[in-house]
Every structure is written in structure tokens, then in C-alpha cells.
Motif scaffolding. Structure first.
Motif, mmCIF file in Angstrom:
data_model
loop_
_atom_site.group_PDB
_atom_site.id
_atom_site.type_symbol
_atom_site.label_atom_id
_atom_site.label_comp_id
_atom_site.label_asym_id
_atom_site.label_seq_id
_atom_site.Cartn_x
_atom_site.Cartn_y
_atom_site.Cartn_z
ATOM 1 N N UNK A 71 17.999 7.005 18.669
ATOM 2 C CA UNK A 71 17.207 6.825 18.419
ATOM 3 C C UNK A 71 15.791 7.085 20.138
ATOM 4 N N UNK A 72 16.459 8.211 20.818
ATOM 5 C CA UNK A 72 15.741 9.665 20.742
ATOM 6 C C UNK A 72 15.385 9.966 20.413
ATOM 7 N N UNK A 96 30.244 0.332 13.511
ATOM 8 C CA UNK A 96 30.170 -0.849 14.107
ATOM 9 C C UNK A 96 28.983 -0.952 14.821
ATOM 10 N N UNK A 97 28.617 -2.295 14.442
ATOM 11 C CA UNK A 97 27.223 -3.294 15.419
ATOM 12 C C UNK A 97 25.939 -1.921 14.506
ATOM 13 N N UNK A 98 25.890 -1.921 13.444
ATOM 14 C CA UNK A 98 24.615 -1.252 13.196
ATOM 15 C C UNK A 98 23.111 -2.724 13.356
ATOM 16 N N UNK A 102 19.714 -0.727 14.564
ATOM 17 C CA UNK A 102 18.328 -1.711 13.301
ATOM 18 C C UNK A 102 17.314 -1.969 14.079
ATOM 19 N N UNK A 103 17.955 -3.050 15.174
ATOM 20 C CA UNK A 103 16.602 -3.956 16.161
ATOM 21 C C UNK A 103 15.761 -3.067 16.892
ATOM 22 N N UNK A 104 16.748 -1.683 17.771
ATOM 23 C CA UNK A 104 16.430 -0.781 18.709
ATOM 24 C C UNK A 104 15.415 0.003 17.997
ATOM 25 N N UNK A 105 15.644 0.238 16.358
ATOM 26 C CA UNK A 105 14.375 1.317 16.048
ATOM 27 C C UNK A 105 13.447 0.398 15.006
ATOM 28 N N UNK A 134 15.496 -6.997 11.514
ATOM 29 C CA UNK A 134 13.866 -5.795 11.854
ATOM 30 C C UNK A 134 14.158 -5.132 10.294
ATOM 31 N N UNK A 135 15.296 -4.892 9.961
ATOM 32 C CA UNK A 135 15.365 -3.881 8.364
ATOM 33 C C UNK A 135 14.117 -4.012 7.636
ATOM 34 N N UNK A 136 13.628 -2.900 6.765
ATOM 35 C CA UNK A 136 12.571 -3.115 5.845
ATOM 36 C C UNK A 136 12.879 -3.103 4.493
ATOM 37 N N UNK A 137 14.242 -2.291 3.614
ATOM 38 C CA UNK A 137 14.019 -2.392 2.826
ATOM 39 C C UNK A 137 15.535 -1.946 2.437
#
Length: 244
Positions: A71-72, A96-98, A102-105, A134-137
Motif C-alpha cells: 500500500x505504501x 492469504x487474505x488477498x 484489494x480493499x486497501x488499494x 473493490x477489484x475492478x477487472x
């Protein structure tokens, strides 16, 4: 160690020297807006054109970026003009916990596109949660519609799970689905049309990828490469003249 934004310098060329910019550029002065991030080196297939060995020395867990570090880094690259991120592997769905990452990004308003490339083996169970995170594609890999050919190529009997994963992606609501196919003469070159027709069922864009010599782990042979011009010629016999 995660670099700070001031540690990353944009490329300079004669055409850009007089107009310094914080945007990353290539040597032709074009902005670099796409960032690919590998979240794991592990994979649950052993495709013969990629990494056929059963035994493999994987990276240690402490050598892989944490979600916070990723994220950073994305924040740093956003400051440098990046607005598209693609998550890859290995096989990213093994991480794990991908969906947490995705939610963070997905919460970063500057990102216009957040995508993921997968072999789709685990996608059926995760498509909905990935979409909700929140993944787009999505881009899914599929080299054949034949279970027998798939097993011979990947050394895994998971073809049905891949098809189910692609179906689940459509059901979850993903738009702009892409299907990547490595085209190999004598293996799947008789499936050009069937694969395109399969993609139509899920409103997916099928993309034929060159069979490349990636070195070391493959038994690459030049005579198995199917050139683009030959692909287009074969497809034109079925669909008619093909224009860019």
C-alpha cells in the motif's frame, strides 16, 4: 525497506530535461502509469512453458512484501503518476487474505483501475468477495478447452475449476474480463476459433500470447511458435477479413 517518494527519481531525457516533472517517464518521454505488483511467487500449476518443476525453491515469507508495504509503495507510485495497478504472482489467489489488500488499494481515489491476473483455479470461491472488496477487472489464463490437454500442459487436473472460475467472474459482475491464451503449434492451435467463441459467452476479450522462451524451466522450441500473421490468416478463413 520501503523507499520514500524522494528516493525515486523520474527518468530524464533530452526532451524532458528542461521541463522537469514528477511523473515517471520512459526513454521516449511517455508517462508510465501502469504498475504490476507480484504478491507471491508461488503457483498451483506447473505449466510446461513457465515452471514445470515440481520441486522449487520458494521465497521465504519474510522476503515478500506485506500488505502495508504494498500500500505504501502504491502511494509512492501514485505521486509519480501511476493510476493503474495490476496484482500478479505466481498465482495471486494463493496469497492469504488477498481481499484485504484489494480493499486497501481500492480506497485510493487516485487509482482509476485495479486489476488482477489469475489462472482461475481458485477463482470460483473468491470471485464474489474480490468484487465486493473493490477489484475492478480480472484477466484469466486459459490455454485450452480440452481437459486432457490442460492436464498434460499444467500437470494438474483442475480444468473444470478454471472454467467454473471464469463463469463465477461473470456472475459476480466483473466487466472487461480478459482471457489470455498461450498459443502453441501442435498443442492448441486448432482452438483459435473455439476459444474466441468461448470468450463471447462471457463477454470476454480473448488474447493470444506468443509462446516465448522464458529460459531455464521450459523445453521451448521455435517450431512450436505460431506467428501472429498465421493466426490472423486462420481466423480470417472463419470470420472473414480482419481489420485493426
Amino acid at each position: 525497506m520501503v523507499p520514500k517518494s524522494e528516493d525515486i527519481k523520474p527518468l530524464s531525457t533530452p526532451s524532458t530535461m528542461q521541463h522537469k516533472s514528477s511523473v515517471l517517464q520512459d526513454t521516449y518521454g511517455r508517462p508510465l502509469k501502469n504498475l504490476r505488483i507480484s504478491v507471491t511467487d508461488r503457483c498451483n500449476l506447473r505449466c510446461q512453458y513457465c515452471m514445470p518443476e515440481e520441486e522449487y525453491l520458494w521465497l521465504s515469507r519474510d522476503s515478500i512484501l506485506t500488505f502495508e508495504e504494498i500500500s505504501t509503495l502504491v502511494d509512492v507510485f501514485i505521486l509519480l503518476g501511476v493510476d493503474k495497478v495490476r496484482l500478479t504472482g505466481g498465482e495471486p489467489l494463493l496469497r492469504k487474505d488477498l481481499p484485504v489488500l484489494i480493499e486497501m488499494l481500492a480506497k485510493k481515489p487516485q487509482l482509476r483501475d485495479l486489476a488482477l491476473t489469475t489462472n482461475a483455479v481458485l477463482l470460483a470461491d473468491q470471485a464474489e468477495v474480490l468484487y465486493q472488496a473493490g477489484l475492478h477487472r480480472l484477466t484469466a489464463s486459459l490455454d485450452t478447452l480440452s481437459p486432457e490437454r490442460f492436464k498434460a500442459l499444467t500437470r494438474r487436473d483442475t480444468h473444470a475449476r478454471v472454467l467454473a472460475g471464469i463463469e463465477a467472474a461473470g456472475a459476480a459482475g466483473f466487466e472487461g474480463l480478459k482471457i489470455d491464451t498461450v498459443m502453441m503449434r501442435g498443442y492448441n492451435d486448432d482452438e483459435l476459433v473455439p476459444l474466441i467463441e468461448f470468450g463471447k459467452r462471457w463477454r470476454a476479450e480473448v488474447r493470444f500470447i506468443e509462446y516465448m522462451d522464458v529460459g531455464g524451466a521450459t523445453h521451448w522450441q521455435l517450431d512450436r511458435v505460431l506467428p501472429r500473421v498465421e493466426m490472423l490468416e486462420r481466423l480470417s478463413h472463419h470470420y472473414g477479413p480482419i481489420e485493426p
